[in-house]
Motif scaffolding. Structure first.
Motif, PDB file in Angstrom:
ATOM      1  N   UNK A 117       0.806  -1.205   0.000  1.00 40.79           N
ATOM      2  CA  UNK A 117       0.000   0.000   0.000  1.00 40.79           C
ATOM      3  C   UNK A 117       0.843   1.260   0.000  1.00 40.79           C
ATOM      4  N   UNK A 118       1.693   1.422   1.022  1.00 45.63           N
ATOM      5  CA  UNK A 118       2.535   2.603   1.067  1.00 45.63           C
ATOM      6  C   UNK A 118       3.017   2.904   2.464  1.00 45.63           C
ATOM      7  N   UNK A 119       3.463   4.152   2.652  1.00 47.36           N
ATOM      8  CA  UNK A 119       4.084   4.607   3.892  1.00 47.36           C
ATOM      9  C   UNK A 119       3.410   5.892   4.364  1.00 47.36           C
ATOM     10  N   UNK A 120       3.161   5.966   5.652  1.00 40.11           N
ATOM     11  CA  UNK A 120       2.572   7.167   6.247  1.00 40.11           C
ATOM     12  C   UNK A 120       3.349   7.512   7.512  1.00 40.11           C
ATOM     13  N   UNK A 121       3.749   8.777   7.637  1.00 37.85           N
ATOM     14  CA  UNK A 121       4.383   9.262   8.855  1.00 37.85           C
ATOM     15  C   UNK A 121       3.412  10.190   9.556  1.00 37.85           C
ATOM     16  N   UNK A 122       3.146   9.927  10.820  1.00 40.36           N
ATOM     17  CA  UNK A 122       2.135  10.670  11.570  1.00 40.36           C
ATOM     18  C   UNK A 122       2.770  11.760  12.430  1.00 40.36           C
ATOM     19  N   UNK A 123       1.978  12.785  12.783  1.00 40.11           N
ATOM     20  CA  UNK A 123       2.491  13.853  13.647  1.00 40.11           C
ATOM     21  C   UNK A 123       2.513  13.411  15.101  1.00 40.11           C
ATOM     22  N   UNK A 124       3.228  14.160  15.914  1.00 41.39           N
ATOM     23  CA  UNK A 124       3.268  13.849  17.342  1.00 41.39           C
ATOM     24  C   UNK A 124       1.886  13.987  17.970  1.00 41.39           C
ATOM     25  N   UNK A 125       1.126  14.996  17.520  1.00 42.31           N
ATOM     26  CA  UNK A 125      -0.226  15.230  18.034  1.00 42.31           C
ATOM     27  C   UNK A 125      -1.219  14.694  17.016  1.00 42.31           C
ATOM     28  N   UNK A 126      -1.759  13.525  17.273  1.00 47.07           N
ATOM     29  CA  UNK A 126      -2.674  12.878  16.327  1.00 47.07           C
ATOM     30  C   UNK A 126      -4.110  13.242  16.691  1.00 47.07           C
ATOM     31  N   UNK A 127      -4.584  14.390  16.164  1.00 51.35           N
ATOM     32  CA  UNK A 127      -5.937  14.841  16.471  1.00 51.35           C
ATOM     33  C   UNK A 127      -6.924  14.277  15.454  1.00 51.35           C
ATOM     34  N   UNK A 128      -8.201  14.661  15.579  1.00 54.53           N
ATOM     35  CA  UNK A 128      -9.242  14.121  14.705  1.00 54.53           C
ATOM     36  C   UNK A 128      -8.998  14.470  13.244  1.00 54.53           C
ATOM     37  N   UNK A 129      -8.490  15.689  12.992  1.00 49.78           N
ATOM     38  CA  UNK A 129      -8.232  16.098  11.608  1.00 49.78           C
ATOM     39  C   UNK A 129      -7.131  15.246  10.992  1.00 49.78           C
ATOM     40  N   UNK A 130      -6.069  15.011  11.758  1.00 50.17           N
ATOM     41  CA  UNK A 130      -4.992  14.171  11.255  1.00 50.17           C
ATOM     42  C   UNK A 130      -5.475  12.747  11.022  1.00 50.17           C
ATOM     43  N   UNK A 131      -6.307  12.236  11.925  1.00 48.92           N
ATOM     44  CA  UNK A 131      -6.855  10.894  11.746  1.00 48.92           C
ATOM     45  C   UNK A 131      -7.684  10.803  10.473  1.00 48.92           C
ATOM     46  N   UNK A 132      -8.431  11.876  10.182  1.00 45.72           N
ATOM     47  CA  UNK A 132      -9.249  11.899   8.969  1.00 45.72           C
ATOM     48  C   UNK A 132      -8.383  11.842   7.724  1.00 45.72           C
ATOM     49  N   UNK A 133      -7.306  12.632   7.718  1.00 42.63           N
ATOM     50  CA  UNK A 133      -6.388  12.608   6.574  1.00 42.63           C
ATOM     51  C   UNK A 133      -5.720  11.240   6.431  1.00 42.63           C
ATOM     52  N   UNK A 134      -5.366  10.655   7.546  1.00 42.67           N
ATOM     53  CA  UNK A 134      -4.737   9.336   7.530  1.00 42.67           C
ATOM     54  C   UNK A 134      -5.693   8.300   6.932  1.00 42.67           C
ATOM     55  N   UNK A 135      -6.941   8.321   7.387  1.00 44.80           N
ATOM     56  CA  UNK A 135      -7.923   7.361   6.900  1.00 44.80           C
ATOM     57  C   UNK A 135      -8.163   7.531   5.399  1.00 44.80           C
ATOM     58  N   UNK A 136      -8.228   8.797   4.948  1.00 41.53           N
ATOM     59  CA  UNK A 136      -8.451   9.040   3.520  1.00 41.53           C
ATOM     60  C   UNK A 136      -7.282   8.521   2.678  1.00 41.53           C
ATOM     61  N   UNK A 137      -6.072   8.686   3.200  1.00 38.68           N
ATOM     62  CA  UNK A 137      -4.900   8.192   2.479  1.00 38.68           C
ATOM     63  C   UNK A 137      -4.936   6.676   2.367  1.00 38.68           C
ATOM     64  N   UNK A 138      -5.243   5.989   3.467  1.00 39.79           N
ATOM     65  CA  UNK A 138      -5.290   4.528   3.443  1.00 39.79           C
ATOM     66  C   UNK A 138      -6.392   4.012   2.526  1.00 39.79           C
ATOM     67  N   UNK A 139      -7.515   4.716   2.489  1.00 44.61           N
ATOM     68  CA  UNK A 139      -8.648   4.270   1.676  1.00 44.61           C
ATOM     69  C   UNK A 139      -8.497   4.630   0.208  1.00 44.61           C
ATOM     70  N   UNK A 140      -7.518   5.463  -0.131  1.00 40.97           N
ATOM     71  CA  UNK A 140      -7.349   5.866  -1.520  1.00 40.97           C
ATOM     72  C   UNK A 140      -8.426   6.810  -1.983  1.00 40.97           C
ATOM     73  N   UNK A 141      -8.883   7.685  -1.081  1.00 44.53           N
ATOM     74  CA  UNK A 141      -9.988   8.584  -1.403  1.00 44.53           C
ATOM     75  C   UNK A 141      -9.493  10.017  -1.532  1.00 44.53           C
ATOM     76  N   UNK A 142     -10.267  10.823  -2.244  1.00 43.53           N
ATOM     77  CA  UNK A 142     -10.024  12.256  -2.306  1.00 43.53           C
ATOM     78  C   UNK A 142      -8.799  12.637  -3.106  1.00 43.53           C
ATOM     79  N   UNK A 143      -8.264  13.833  -2.780  1.00 46.48           N
ATOM     80  CA  UNK A 143      -7.159  14.422  -3.538  1.00 46.48           C
ATOM     81  C   UNK A 143      -5.916  13.550  -3.531  1.00 46.48           C
ATOM     82  N   UNK A 144      -5.706  12.801  -2.460  1.00 46.97           N
ATOM     83  CA  UNK A 144      -4.472  12.038  -2.298  1.00 46.97           C
ATOM     84  C   UNK A 144      -4.681  10.549  -2.563  1.00 46.97           C
ATOM     85  N   UNK A 145      -5.630  10.213  -3.426  1.00 48.99           N
ATOM     86  CA  UNK A 145      -5.962   8.804  -3.593  1.00 48.99           C
ATOM     87  C   UNK A 145      -4.831   7.986  -4.207  1.00 48.99           C
TER      88      UNK A 145
END
Length: 480
Positions: A78-106
């Motif tokens: 699938x790929x590689x994701x590096x997360x921030x030290x502060x994993x808030x709801x917005x970051x979780x949303x971006x992470x989920x979208x990346x894993x799902x292959x959705x949106x701008x970063x599909x």
């Protein structure tokens, strides 16, 4: 499926192979079970996206190196994701979208999720720059070269002696001391007017490294370190063992870490780490442990840069010297041929030495110097497409355009586009395909420019580059 790699705990040996081990074991288990859902590896603090976002866990860079090999060898990667030290709801949303292959970063498969959104990683071609006003880097005092009797270290030693180095310390293994080859090297360097100290040193032993540094004469203080030591073992991910990984990382990275810590209070003008293209992109089968180790070096370099310490890490293609060393002409020719078939021909040593000199003159931090046949290399990708990481390389862009033209209009229909108005029965297969598996076609990503505030000065170019020579700004090229 994602594999999260916990931060390494640094002790006496900070370079243990554990950060990448979990990803390796999981990938092997999935292959044994014939599971084909995308596998994503998740790190935290492994990459830097700019001057204000330093590397905080360099050992996790191993995972990013292993991922480059996985992309070449594993169709379900699938790929590689590096997360921030502060994993808030917005970051979780971006992470989920990346894993799902959705949106701008599909289509992105190397992403750093930060407070300002996901940032996609890119390898950028470096333009030839005018260096007429740049003072050449000149070795003075004492220069320490690890692996100093091996092909790369010896070549660097000769080039520094030719440039007027006053004193070189060459580290080597105990079996090399007193050999005809080592004696000839030392005699040649001394004939060039350079004082030479040849010393046996286990770089994984911190006390031994400290003892070598204690031998630096007061009248010729240490001004530069060139770390070339380390072996390269080849094994595909399916056959790679924990011992392979541990040995590769320990040999190449532990010594670098000791040198990093033990020279922090010295007035160095250069701290050079010999990395590999295998750590930067999918460069060849069987290089998983090598890629993990050298990616750890890259992360250490980024950490040093963040601390304001001198560093130059170059992701080299293989040098001809190291390919043909110790072999008969027939074996050497076969090795060179296999590298050409792989798409990564060996670098002529004079061009590589010139590139190193240029990088030091410009103060480059991280760069790539390699001869790449992109058509051959991309044809070997297990996923059947070039990673978005490579989308800014001119040769890759041309290949992508040619592929899209040959496939016709259908090639532009990707991911979840065009689902509006579809029935659930029609939409379901495409949604599942976007979530479960990578596309088998070439994808062309949006053109990239370094985001505001990113340091894009870390570029190197050989003065006389071989054909298809690829060089890059790395890893500060990210886009939002």
């Amino acid at each position: 499926m994602s594999c999260r790699c916990p931060p390494a705990r640094y002790g006496a040996d900070p370079a243990g192979g554990r950060p990448a081990l979990g990803t390796l074991v999981l990938a092997q288990a999935l292959a044994d079970m014939e599971v084909t859902v995308p596998l994503w590896a998740v790190t935290r603090g492994a990459v830097a996206t700019g001057d204000g976002d330093p590397v905080t866990a360099p050992a996790q860079g191993q995972v990013w190196g292993l991922g480059q090999s996985a992309e070449l060898e594993l169709p379900y990667w699938g790929g590689l994701v590096d997360l921030p030290a502060d994993l808030d709801d917005r970051a979780l949303s971006h992470w989920a979208a990346t894993l799902a292959g959705l949106g701008e970063h599909r289509n992105e498969n190397q992403v750093a999720v930060r407070a300002n959104g996901p940032l996609a990683r890119r390898l950028l071609p470096a333009p030839v720059r005018n260096t007429a006003g740049v003072a050449p880097w000149c070795p003075h005092g004492t220069v320490l070269i690890t692996g100093g009797t091996e092909p790369l270290g010896a070549r660097v030693a000769r080039s520094l002696a030719d440039a007027g180095a006053g004193h070189l310390i060459l580290t080597t293994g105990p079996e090399t001391i007193g050999t005809e080859e080592a004696s000839a090297l030392v005699d040649g360097l001394r004939a060039a007017g350079t004082d030479v100290t040849l010393v046996s040193c286990d770089l994984a032993d911190r006390a031994a490294v400290a003892a070598v540094l204690d031998t630096v004469p007061a009248g010729a203080p240490l001004t530069a370190v060139v770390h070339t030591a380390g072996t390269r073992e080849e094994a595909t991910l399916g056959s790679l063992t924990p011992e392979h990984l541990e040995r590769a990382v320990r040999e190449r990275v532990t010594g670098a870490w000791h040198l990093h810590e033990l020279t922090a209070d010295r007035d160095l003008t250069a701290f050079v780490l010999f990395s590999s293209i295998a750590a930067r992109f999918s460069a060849g089968l069987g290089l998983g442990s090598y890629a993990a180790a050298t990616a750890h070096l890259d992360a250490l370099a980024a950490q040093r840069a963040g601390l304001g310490l001198p560093v130059t890490a170059i992701g080299w293609g293989l040098w001809e010297d190291e390919v043909i060393s110790g072999t008969d002409p027939g074996t050497a020719a076969d090795r060179l041929r296999r590298l050409r078939d792989r798409g990564t021909p060996a670098l002529p040593a004079p061009a590589a030495v010139a590139a190193l000199a240029g990088a030091l003159e410009r103060g480059d931090r991280l760069a790539v110097v390699a001869d790449v046949d992109w058509e051959r290399l991309l044809g070997r990708l297990a996923t059947g497409r070039p990673a978005p990481l490579l989308s800014e390389v001119p040769e890759v862009r041309r290949l992508v355009r040619a592929t899209n033209v040959s496939e016709g209009p259908a090639a532009s229909e990707t991911g979840l586009s065009g689902l509006a108005g579809s029935t659930p029965a029609d939409a379901r297969p495409r949604v599942l395909d976007a979530v479960r598996g990578p596309s088998r076609r070439f994808w062309e990503s949006t053109r990239l420019r370094c985001r505001p505030g990113a340091d894009c000065s870390n570029r190197a170019w050989t003065p006389s580059p071989p054909s298809n020579c690829a060089t890059a700004c790395w890893p500060s090229a990210y886009r939002t």
